[in-house]
Design a protein around this motif. Structure first.
Motif, mmCIF file in Angstrom:
data_model
loop_
_atom_site.group_PDB
_atom_site.id
_atom_site.type_symbol
_atom_site.label_atom_id
_atom_site.label_comp_id
_atom_site.label_asym_id
_atom_site.label_seq_id
_atom_site.Cartn_x
_atom_site.Cartn_y
_atom_site.Cartn_z
ATOM 1 N N GLN A 102 26.201 12.236 75.258
ATOM 2 C CA GLN A 102 25.770 11.115 74.421
ATOM 3 C C GLN A 102 26.287 11.281 72.993
ATOM 4 O OE1 GLN A 102 21.527 11.156 74.809
ATOM 5 N NE2 GLN A 102 21.524 9.963 76.710
ATOM 6 N N ARG A 103 26.229 12.514 72.489
ATOM 7 C CA ARG A 103 26.714 12.787 71.137
ATOM 8 C C ARG A 103 28.221 12.519 71.058
ATOM 9 N NH1 ARG A 103 25.704 18.076 70.676
ATOM 10 N NH2 ARG A 103 23.487 17.657 70.642
ATOM 11 N N GLU A 104 28.962 12.971 72.067
ATOM 12 C CA GLU A 104 30.410 12.749 72.086
ATOM 13 C C GLU A 104 30.726 11.258 72.158
ATOM 14 O OE1 GLU A 104 31.826 15.016 75.393
ATOM 15 O OE2 GLU A 104 31.524 16.943 74.387
ATOM 16 N N ARG A 105 29.977 10.523 72.993
ATOM 17 C CA ARG A 105 30.180 9.077 73.088
ATOM 18 C C ARG A 105 29.920 8.405 71.739
ATOM 19 N NH1 ARG A 105 26.502 8.361 77.291
ATOM 20 N NH2 ARG A 105 27.441 9.609 78.899
ATOM 21 N N ALA A 106 28.833 8.822 71.090
ATOM 22 C CA ALA A 106 28.489 8.240 69.790
ATOM 23 C C ALA A 106 29.580 8.554 68.775
ATOM 24 C CB ALA A 106 27.139 8.782 69.309
ATOM 25 N N GLU A 107 30.113 9.768 68.789
ATOM 26 C CA GLU A 107 31.191 10.124 67.855
ATOM 27 C C GLU A 107 32.440 9.308 68.138
ATOM 28 O OE1 GLU A 107 31.700 14.343 68.236
ATOM 29 O OE2 GLU A 107 29.806 14.798 67.221
ATOM 30 N N ARG A 108 32.787 9.143 69.425
ATOM 31 C CA ARG A 108 33.957 8.331 69.784
ATOM 32 C C ARG A 108 33.774 6.882 69.331
ATOM 33 N NH1 ARG A 108 33.954 11.114 74.867
ATOM 34 N NH2 ARG A 108 32.879 9.331 75.762
ATOM 35 N N ASP A 109 32.544 6.360 69.548
ATOM 36 C CA ASP A 109 32.274 4.990 69.124
ATOM 37 C C ASP A 109 32.409 4.848 67.616
ATOM 38 O OD1 ASP A 109 31.808 4.338 71.752
ATOM 39 O OD2 ASP A 109 29.609 4.327 71.590
ATOM 40 N N GLN A 110 31.911 5.836 66.869
ATOM 41 C CA GLN A 110 32.017 5.792 65.409
ATOM 42 C C GLN A 110 33.475 5.859 64.988
ATOM 43 O OE1 GLN A 110 29.635 9.039 64.022
ATOM 44 N NE2 GLN A 110 27.696 7.905 64.176
ATOM 45 N N GLU A 116 38.850 0.552 63.723
ATOM 46 C CA GLU A 116 38.900 -0.908 63.723
ATOM 47 C C GLU A 116 38.719 -1.447 62.301
ATOM 48 O OE1 GLU A 116 35.918 -2.147 66.508
ATOM 49 O OE2 GLU A 116 37.126 -1.575 68.250
ATOM 50 N N ARG A 117 37.819 -0.833 61.535
ATOM 51 C CA ARG A 117 37.613 -1.266 60.140
ATOM 52 C C ARG A 117 38.861 -0.992 59.308
ATOM 53 N NH1 ARG A 117 31.768 1.150 59.178
ATOM 54 N NH2 ARG A 117 32.979 2.847 59.995
#
Length: 121
Positions: A102-110, A116-117
């Motif tokens: 979950q932490r890795e997914r959250a980091e990838r999403d960030q 994108e920004r």
């Protein structure tokens, strides 16, 4: 041990029977020892020799089964404790792995959002 577990209840009943049988067997052995000491002090009268032999025979007949069953019960309890501990460790490892994912997914999403920004600027 849970009282809802039929195996644990059965094991507890067996353990109680083993304790009683050990007491009887060791009591017979103690009787044989006392009879031998009393017989040695009084010239080994027939009655004390008979009591000594009866106590020895009774202890030899009674004790082996509860001794072996006691070892078996303790081994089963130890195996159950080990299985419970291993299951808990596996569950903890699985939870840790899920948290890490979950932490890795959250980091990838960030990172993706930052990229994108940055692209949007």
């Amino acid at each position: 041990m849970s009282t809802d577990d039929p195996v644990a209840r059965h094991r507890a009943r067996l353990a109680a029977g083993v304790r009683v049988a050990k007491r009887v067997g060791y009591g017979a052995l103690l009787l044989a020892i006392v009879a031998f000491v009393a017989g040695a002090a009084s010239g080994f009268p027939r009655a004390l020799v008979a009591v000594c032999i009866a106590g020895l025979v009774a202890s030899c007949v009674i004790l082996p089964v509860p001794i072996v069953m006691g070892y078996g019960i303790r081994a089963a309890e130890r195996a159950e404790r080990d299985q419970t501990r291993e299951r808990a460790e596996r569950d903890q490892q699985r939870e840790r792995a899920e948290r890490d994912q979950q932490r890795e997914r959250a980091e990838r999403d960030q990172q993706r959002e930052r990229a994108e920004r940055d692209d949007a600027r």
